[in-house]
Design an enzyme around this catalytic site. Structure first.
Site, PDB file in Angstrom:
ATOM      1  N   ASP A 162      -2.241   2.103  -4.648  1.00  0.00           N
ATOM      2  CA  ASP A 162      -3.466   2.550  -3.987  1.00  0.00           C
ATOM      3  C   ASP A 162      -4.573   1.535  -4.203  1.00  0.00           C
ATOM      4  O   ASP A 162      -4.497   0.662  -5.082  1.00  0.00           O
ATOM      5  CB  ASP A 162      -3.890   3.917  -4.512  1.00  0.00           C
ATOM      6  CG  ASP A 162      -2.898   5.019  -4.145  1.00  0.00           C
ATOM      7  OD1 ASP A 162      -2.255   4.890  -3.086  1.00  0.00           O
ATOM      8  OD2 ASP A 162      -2.761   5.988  -4.920  1.00  0.00           O
TER       9      ASP A 162
ATOM     10  N   HIS B 138       0.820  -1.217   0.000  1.00  0.00           N
ATOM     11  CA  HIS B 138       0.000   0.000   0.000  1.00  0.00           C
ATOM     12  C   HIS B 138       0.853   1.265   0.000  1.00  0.00           C
ATOM     13  O   HIS B 138       0.324   2.371  -0.210  1.00  0.00           O
ATOM     14  CB  HIS B 138      -0.941  -0.012   1.217  1.00  0.00           C
ATOM     15  CG  HIS B 138      -2.220   0.711   0.985  1.00  0.00           C
ATOM     16  ND1 HIS B 138      -2.501   1.401  -0.175  1.00  0.00           N
ATOM     17  CD2 HIS B 138      -3.324   0.867   1.778  1.00  0.00           C
ATOM     18  CE1 HIS B 138      -3.698   1.944  -0.097  1.00  0.00           C
ATOM     19  NE2 HIS B 138      -4.223   1.630   1.084  1.00  0.00           N
TER      20      HIS B 138
END
Length: 436
Positions: free
Chosen positions: A411, A407
């Site tokens: 995204d 992450h």
């Protein structure tokens, strides 16, 4: 001991020296009778000197077997060179002292962090000494064992005539578990709980040293957990169309390409298509320079389970391959993995990983990223489930898929779009032809 030289002329001279000395004696004796006394004495002294220094030691050496032959020499075999990223390994012996080996027969394996390196015998012979204990650590160039050349043929004859050992003669790795008396397993009427707890309980366990590959796998998995901000998103894929396509074309595909058509080629090609569409999933964060590296190529690592641990050989430039090329490459890498022939170069440089737990019957799971990559796709088993199709409930073959991603770089929008792209390609491979 008389040793042979490397040159042909020197070896030829040494082989014929006994006969040359005999010829000189035969010629010199009649010649000495025709010469003056002083010259005859000098000639005889030269002959006797030659016999004492050359002919007699050589003849006695041939008769007693002390003359070394090239095919009886003892050579020392060293550790072969490793790849650039490997500096050392642990030795696992396949042979023992006194064993006969053929040329190129594996004597030992060197387990490294990434793969196992087989060390073959350079010639036929008998192993005379092991210079490293089993499990010992070696570096490139370290001596491994000593081999006496030429004795394997003689030793193989008695070995072939010896009867095979019966199963009772084979040593057992662990002692047999003692039988539990049936009286102990049956509680007598009126036995209290305290009396049952007071009976001895036998616990058996075995401790085994972790090999270098398993240690490296554990280290890399912990590094991934500590470094990456891992998050997993899920989806499900209707496998009806891909199963129908495989059923319709599998015979023609096998006849044309001499390889079976499986489901992995569809997922690998779909992943390459999605990776080119979402470059961030194919990228990586360089923690040293704090930069993002984007790749314009796709090298997909395919997780393969082996007895020694999980390995991830790489299919390179998947974006340029078709289904047949992918199936052939997967089959070749899988064969090398099962035969323990994978090299370090076969596992370096992947940009994305696919793990297929469905072959073991897995229904659901969250895979762990293979660093330094940024994402991994987890495939699972195909099971018939009721799904809503056009407002109706139908039974379809469905597969859950999971995408674990870093992450820090990827995204949620890119991750979900990536997984939906794989879903659309697998459910309808015509999407590849239309480049959608």
């Amino acid at each position: 001991m008389y040793s042979h030289g490397p040159g042909f002329s020197r070896r030829l001279t040494q082989q014929w020296q006994p006969w040359l000395s005999l010829l000189i004696i035969i010629i010199s004796l009649p010649l000495s009778l025709c010469l003056p006394p002083l010259s005859s004495l000098l000639c005889l002294s030269v002959c006797l000197r030659f016999i004492s220094l050359k002919a007699y030691p050589l003849a006695t050496g041939l008769s007693t077997g002390t003359v070394s032959r090239k095919w009886d020499e003892v050579v020392t075999v060293n550790t072969p060179p490793f790849s650039e990223s490997i500096t050392e390994g642990d030795v696992r012996w396949e042979k023992a002292v006194g064993d006969s080996v053929k040329e190129d027969e594996v004597v030992c394996e060197i387990e490294t962090d990434k793969t196992s390196l087989q060390v073959p015998s350079p010639a036929a012979g008998v192993i005379t000494e092991l210079l490293v204990p089993d499990g010992g650590r070696v570096e490139a160039g370290n001596p491994l064992f000593k081999l006496k050349k030429g004795a394997a043929a003689a030793a193989s004859v008695p070995a072939a005539e010896a009867p095979a050992p019966t199963p009772a003669a084979i040593p057992v790795a662990m002692p047999a578990v003692p039988p539990v008396p049936t009286q102990a397993a049956q509680a007598k009427p009126g036995t209290s709980a305290a009396q049952l707890c007071s009976q001895p309980i036998v616990l058996l366990f075995v401790q085994v040293k972790m090999n270098r590959m398993r240690l490296r796998i554990a280290q890399r998995l912990k590094e991934a957990q500590q470094t990456c901000a891992m998050l997993t998103t899920f989806n499900e894929i209707d496998m009806s169309n891909i199963q129908e396509m495989r059923k319709l074309h599998k015979d023609a595909f096998l006849k044309r390409h001499n390889i079976k058509l499986g489901f992995m080629s569809a997922f690998v090609k779909a992943s390459a298509h999605a990776l080119m569409d979402q470059p961030s999933v194919n990228g990586v964060i360089d923690d040293t320079t704090k930069e993002i590296v984007y790749r314009d190529y796709v090298d997909i690592s395919v997780a393969v389970a082996t007895p020694k641990g999980l390995v991830v050989p790489v299919i390179r430039n998947v974006e340029t391959m078709n289904f047949a090329d992918i199936e052939k490459t997967i089959n070749g890498l899988g064969e090398k993995a099962r035969n323990n022939l994978l090299a370090v170069e076969d596992m370096d440089g992947g940009t994305f990983t696919i793990s297929n737990g469905g072959v073991f019957g897995s229904m659901f799971g969250t895979p762990i990223i293979n660093p330094p990559q940024s994402a991994i796709l987890g495939m699972h088993g195909i099971f018939d489930r009721p799904v809503a199709i056009g407002g109706k409930v139908e039974i379809r073959p469905m597969m859950y898929v999971a995408l674990t991603y870093d992450h820090r770089l990827v995204d949620g929008r890119e991750a979900v779009t990536f997984l939906r792209k794989i879903k659309s390609v697998v459910e309808d491979p015509r999407v590849l032809l239309l480049d959608m």
